[in-house]
Scaffold this active site. Structure first.
Site, mmCIF file in Angstrom:
data_model
loop_
_atom_site.group_PDB
_atom_site.id
_atom_site.type_symbol
_atom_site.label_atom_id
_atom_site.label_comp_id
_atom_site.label_asym_id
_atom_site.label_seq_id
_atom_site.Cartn_x
_atom_site.Cartn_y
_atom_site.Cartn_z
ATOM 1 N N GLN A 121 0.835 -1.196 0.000
ATOM 2 C CA GLN A 121 0.000 0.000 0.000
ATOM 3 C C GLN A 121 0.872 1.248 0.000
ATOM 4 O O GLN A 121 1.608 1.502 0.962
ATOM 5 C CB GLN A 121 -0.924 0.015 1.217
ATOM 6 C CG GLN A 121 -1.925 1.161 1.204
ATOM 7 C CD GLN A 121 -2.839 1.147 2.405
ATOM 8 O OE1 GLN A 121 -2.462 1.617 3.471
ATOM 9 N NE2 GLN A 121 -4.044 0.619 2.250
ATOM 10 N N GLY A 122 0.802 2.036 -1.057
ATOM 11 C CA GLY A 122 1.555 3.273 -1.177
ATOM 12 C C GLY A 122 0.653 4.479 -1.000
ATOM 13 O O GLY A 122 0.341 5.165 -1.988
ATOM 14 N N SER A 124 0.551 6.672 2.473
ATOM 15 C CA SER A 124 1.143 7.697 3.333
ATOM 16 C C SER A 124 2.458 8.220 2.767
ATOM 17 O O SER A 124 3.200 7.505 2.090
ATOM 18 C CB SER A 124 1.389 7.137 4.737
ATOM 19 O OG SER A 124 0.179 6.780 5.368
ATOM 20 N N SER A 156 3.405 -1.008 3.571
ATOM 21 C CA SER A 156 3.359 -2.369 4.102
ATOM 22 C C SER A 156 3.788 -3.399 3.061
ATOM 23 O O SER A 156 3.275 -3.414 1.940
ATOM 24 C CB SER A 156 1.951 -2.695 4.597
ATOM 25 O OG SER A 156 1.532 -1.770 5.570
ATOM 26 N N GLU A 239 -10.538 -1.552 4.813
ATOM 27 C CA GLU A 239 -9.473 -1.620 5.810
ATOM 28 C C GLU A 239 -10.022 -1.452 7.219
ATOM 29 O O GLU A 239 -9.569 -2.102 8.159
ATOM 30 C CB GLU A 239 -8.427 -0.542 5.518
ATOM 31 C CG GLU A 239 -7.235 -0.557 6.458
ATOM 32 C CD GLU A 239 -6.210 0.502 6.101
ATOM 33 O OE1 GLU A 239 -5.008 0.226 6.202
ATOM 34 O OE2 GLU A 239 -6.618 1.623 5.731
#
Length: 377
Positions: A121-122, A124, A156, A239
């Protein structure tokens, strides 16, 4: 609201329990937590086992109620967690299933289900963590590609991922929520650099990712250009909605083990500790009922969890920290021993009021979207 199993759900639960009882004893030993290539192989192997047994698509094609039963029973049986498959199975996959084109679903969903590809997951960035809409990673259109430059943090499983669900700013002049686009970026693309980050517990399950003129095909855009914020809200609803089901079950099991430990080491005689354990038992029972309610709401809303997931995430984050603070009270001086149960879990719990949307952000969502309170200035 009737929260009991329907006949279909009861049959699914019984069949799943029987299958887990048969297959789990034959699994290979788990790899060292620091061996991420080994963990990736182990997690993908478990996903392939689920696929071969017909359970791989439960996160997308099954009803929210069956999805919750699957996560509940898997955790109770001690089945492997989704691990490195977390983002693909519980975030990117459901988002693509809900928002992607037929071609995108055909390309990306089967490899996730078969245990062939891992996603990260890109979202933040160093200056856009809690305030995600302030992200500055830029993507300019160049023919059939987007050219992406910027950086991400807390990504992550980036060190073992094949794909990244990436948020980029495609219109810097638009209001900040309206100039964002959701892309699927191949992690082996030229210009992608991954630098693992070490946690307080010594693990490296997330990383910094640097993007230097990375070319991403426009065909990899999920949703319309500049509509990425809306697509992201779909991702975050998954999520914060059903993704924590297994963790609530795990916390309830940990609570029972803590009570046994307290009885064995004599700390059960402390009435204040018994009250803490009793209050936490009530807390996690309530969280479980809230999860069931959220799942029922998702079923009524077409399968996508609603803002009730923010209520859950807010309270669960605090309850998990309270659980492991209580574990430290039960362990006494042993709470400083990293080889004792629950000590590393306590360190990990510190991140829960930050990860998946900070508690402050969840309070804003609840206040504005559920209670109708005015936005802060």
């Amino acid at each position: 609201m009737d929260l009991s199993d329907t006949p279909e759900e009861a049959e699914f639960r019984a069949r799943l329990r029987e299958w887990l009882h048969e297959v789990l004893p034959g699994l290979p030993p788990k790899p060292d937590p620091a061996d991420w290539p080994g963990r990736r192989a182990y997690d993908l192997g478990w996903q392939r086992t689920l696929y071969d047994a017909g359970y791989a698509d439960v996160h997308w094609d099954a009803s929210p109620a069956l999805r919750m039963i699957f996560l509940e029973e898997s955790e109770k049986a001690g089945a492997p967690y989704v691990g490195a498959n977390f983002v693909g199975l519980l975030h990117a996959g459901p988002t693509i299933a809900a928002e992607g084109t037929d071609a995108q679903r055909a390309r990306w969903l089967p490899p996730i289900l078969r245990g062939e590809e891992v996603w990260c997951q890109g979202f933040s960035e160093p200056d856009a963590g809690s305030d995600l809409a302030a992200l500055r990673t830029r993507a300019r259109r160049d023919g059939d590609d987007y050219v992406v430059t910027g950086s991400k943090i807390w990504t992550s499983h980036a060190e073992v991922a094949d794909w990244c669900e990436l948020l980029v700013r495609t219109d810097p002049d638009a209001p900040r929520h309206r100039g964002i686009t959701w892309l699927a970026m191949p992690m082996d693309a030229e210009g992608v650099t991954v630098r693992p980050l070490r946690t307080l517990a010594g693990s490296t399950e997330f990383a910094e990712v640097f993007l230097d003129e990375v070319r991403v095909p426009a065909a990899n855009r999920v949703g319309a250009e500049n509509d990425g914020w809306r697509v992201t809200m779909v991702t975050l609803s998954f999520e914060r909605g059903t993704a924590f089901v297994g963790e609530v079950v795990a916390c309830r099991r940990t609570l029972r083990r803590l009570a046994r430990e307290a009885r064995e080491n004599g700390r059960w005689d402390d009435p204040a500790l018994r009250r803490r354990l009793g209050r936490l038992d009530a807390e996690f029972r309530a969280l479980w009922r809230l999860t069931q309610w959220n799942v029922s709401e998702a079923a009524a809303g077409g399968g996508v969890p609603g803002v009730g997931g923010s209520v859950f995430k807010l309270r669960y984050s605090g309850a998990r920290q309270e659980l492991y603070d209580t574990a430290a009270a039960v362990l006494g001086p042993d709470a400083l021993d990293l080889d004792r149960p629950w000590v590393l879990d306590r360190l990990s719990s510190l991140s829960y009021t930050i990860a998946a949307g900070t508690s402050q952000i969840q309070r804003n969502i609840v206040a504005e979207r559920m209670l109708g309170l005015p936005k802060g200035r």
